[in-house]
Write an enzyme that holds these catalytic residues in place. Sequence first.
Site, short mmCIF file in Angstrom:
data_model
loop_
_atom_site.label_atom_id
_atom_site.label_comp_id
_atom_site.label_asym_id
_atom_site.label_seq_id
_atom_site.Cartn_x
_atom_site.Cartn_y
_atom_site.Cartn_z
N LYS A 202 1.44 -3.57 -0.24
CA LYS A 202 2.25 -3.29 0.96
C LYS A 202 1.34 -2.76 2.17
O LYS A 202 1.45 -2.98 3.31
CB LYS A 202 2.45 -1.90 0.26
CG LYS A 202 2.77 -0.24 1.68
CD LYS A 202 4.27 -1.20 2.80
CE LYS A 202 4.76 -0.26 3.37
NZ LYS A 202 4.70 0.80 2.95
N LYS B 202 -3.41 5.90 8.68
CA LYS B 202 -3.19 6.42 7.39
C LYS B 202 -3.37 4.60 6.17
O LYS B 202 -4.05 5.02 5.27
CB LYS B 202 -2.30 7.53 6.42
CG LYS B 202 -2.26 8.26 4.92
CD LYS B 202 -0.70 7.88 4.12
CE LYS B 202 -0.49 6.41 4.34
NZ LYS B 202 0.89 6.73 3.50
#
Lengths: 297, 297
Positions: free
Chosen positions: A172, A240
Amino acid sequence: MAKKVGFIGLGMMGNPMSKNLLKAGFEMIVWNRTVSKMKELVDLGATPAGSAKDVAQKTEVVITMLTGSADVQQVILEKNGVIEGLRPGSVVIDMSTISPSASRDVATEVARSGANMLDAPVSGSVGTAVMGALTIMVGGDEEVFEAQRDVLAAMGKNIFYMGTHGLGSYVKLVANSIMGTYMAVIAEAMCLGAKAGVPTEKMVEALKNTGASSRVLDLKSPLVLEGNYKAQFMLKLLFKDLGLALDTAASDTVPLPIIGLVRQYYAQALVEGRGDNDFSAIAAMIEKRAGTKLSKP
Amino acid sequence: MAKKVGFIGLGMMGNPMSKNLLKAGFEMIVWNRTVSKMKELVDLGATPAGSAKDVAQKTEVVITMLTGSADVQQVILEKNGVIEGLRPGSVVIDMSTISPSASRDVATEVARSGANMLDAPVSGSVGTAVMGALTIMVGGDEEVFEAQRDVLAAMGKNIFYMGTHGLGSYVKLVANSIMGTYMAVIAEAMCLGAKAGVPTEKMVEALKNTGASSRVLDLKSPLVLEGNYKAQFMLKLLFKDLGLALDTAASDTVPLPIIGLVRQYYAQALVEGRGDNDFSAIAAMIEKRAGTKLSKP
């Protein structure tokens, strides 16, 4: 008898994901730290729980879909958390995007309860979640994964087993690092053409037929042309994820110079107050820096 | 009566492009600085010329497909060059990837002869050229472009008019800058997953279903998995194009920090002797730096 599935984290993504589980016929127990977000699911037939622990006590599978590593650690490991309610054989599927090391730490704690964890972060927007067409990248024990394919298939279309604990999270981070770079370099390079006078719309049409072709170009260039940066995936969340990738790479001694630079770009966009916009709003920052305009006049 | 088309530069790309023009029924006059490269075309029915000037004297349209700005300037502007043979109304179509400023300078000189120039660089590999399916980005006068659509359509499938002189070249530089960055960041980010133990092949399959999806990922990841870097588009040529983009951006005051960094990556690959490999060989350099392996064991 229908599998009992718990769902914690009914936000922008968790809401449609849990609805698809209900639709697929699973018996759903839901919980959310902000209690009001449970109402819609309860109206549709889910049972509300009183705590994360309560969810785990009443189900065989607990899904978490939260923002960051700290949220996942809190909801799973802290007081009244999932871990207090787990029974041997239960499975926790964390679908949040968190650091692989945090994910592995939580998996170790979960294993101490005789339960199992999968990291199963998703790729796709809210629209993809609504359609049950997410891409899901899974880390953990392969048999545990195979036993939960039915649950994952209710939310995602493309499901990939990557290997041991944490490897779903790794992939991811790889995906989002690449995606964030695509977006930034598309905007950066297009400024060169735009400043010289190439109409942006024509440029995009041509680029789609070159080596610059990508899903990001297809999906985001219409928004850039309109100067419409309403969030599908918030810039601050991509920021993030880039940070997670860089921190992980630092631990693993993998140099990521391009992604490091790209993160500085997104940092500048945050300073300019674009964090709640879609991550494609990086184009608005880049065109301003370049003294040109990518959106149509 | 068939249009008389001249073709100068019968290299890896020029060879199939000129063959497609022959096949489309144009009367072809060819010339190449390395004379031996003319033979194949002459055998197929093209007429050999004695110089670039000779090509221009015998045709209404002269196509140039050469390596860099200096080659184009030499063949068009110097002694015995195209410019000496041009007649009013002739058209020069330069399909090389050169700097927009060089292209505009040549266009100005060509206009002095009462002739017209188009910059029409192409996107696509040798295979795409063979199929007559190149993408062509055109700059110059729109009527001149429209009058030469038949010629361009023999070589390319997607033909885009970008605007005035030089704008075709601009968009080509934008496209190649983006493509070169895609390749580098795919390799860089995948090293993060590979070093953690994700099997590269599985990672690529997953990435194709995420925001990392791109033509570069589709076409180049199989080569990276095999460690097969036989040139389809040579790394040293991409390095040249990134340089043209950065030089142009410097003149136009457009900051390109990502592309600047990416070019340093390709510079390092050149130092390591990978210039004649495909540009995807940047992956071989990046995996070595990261202390991991992207190719299958």
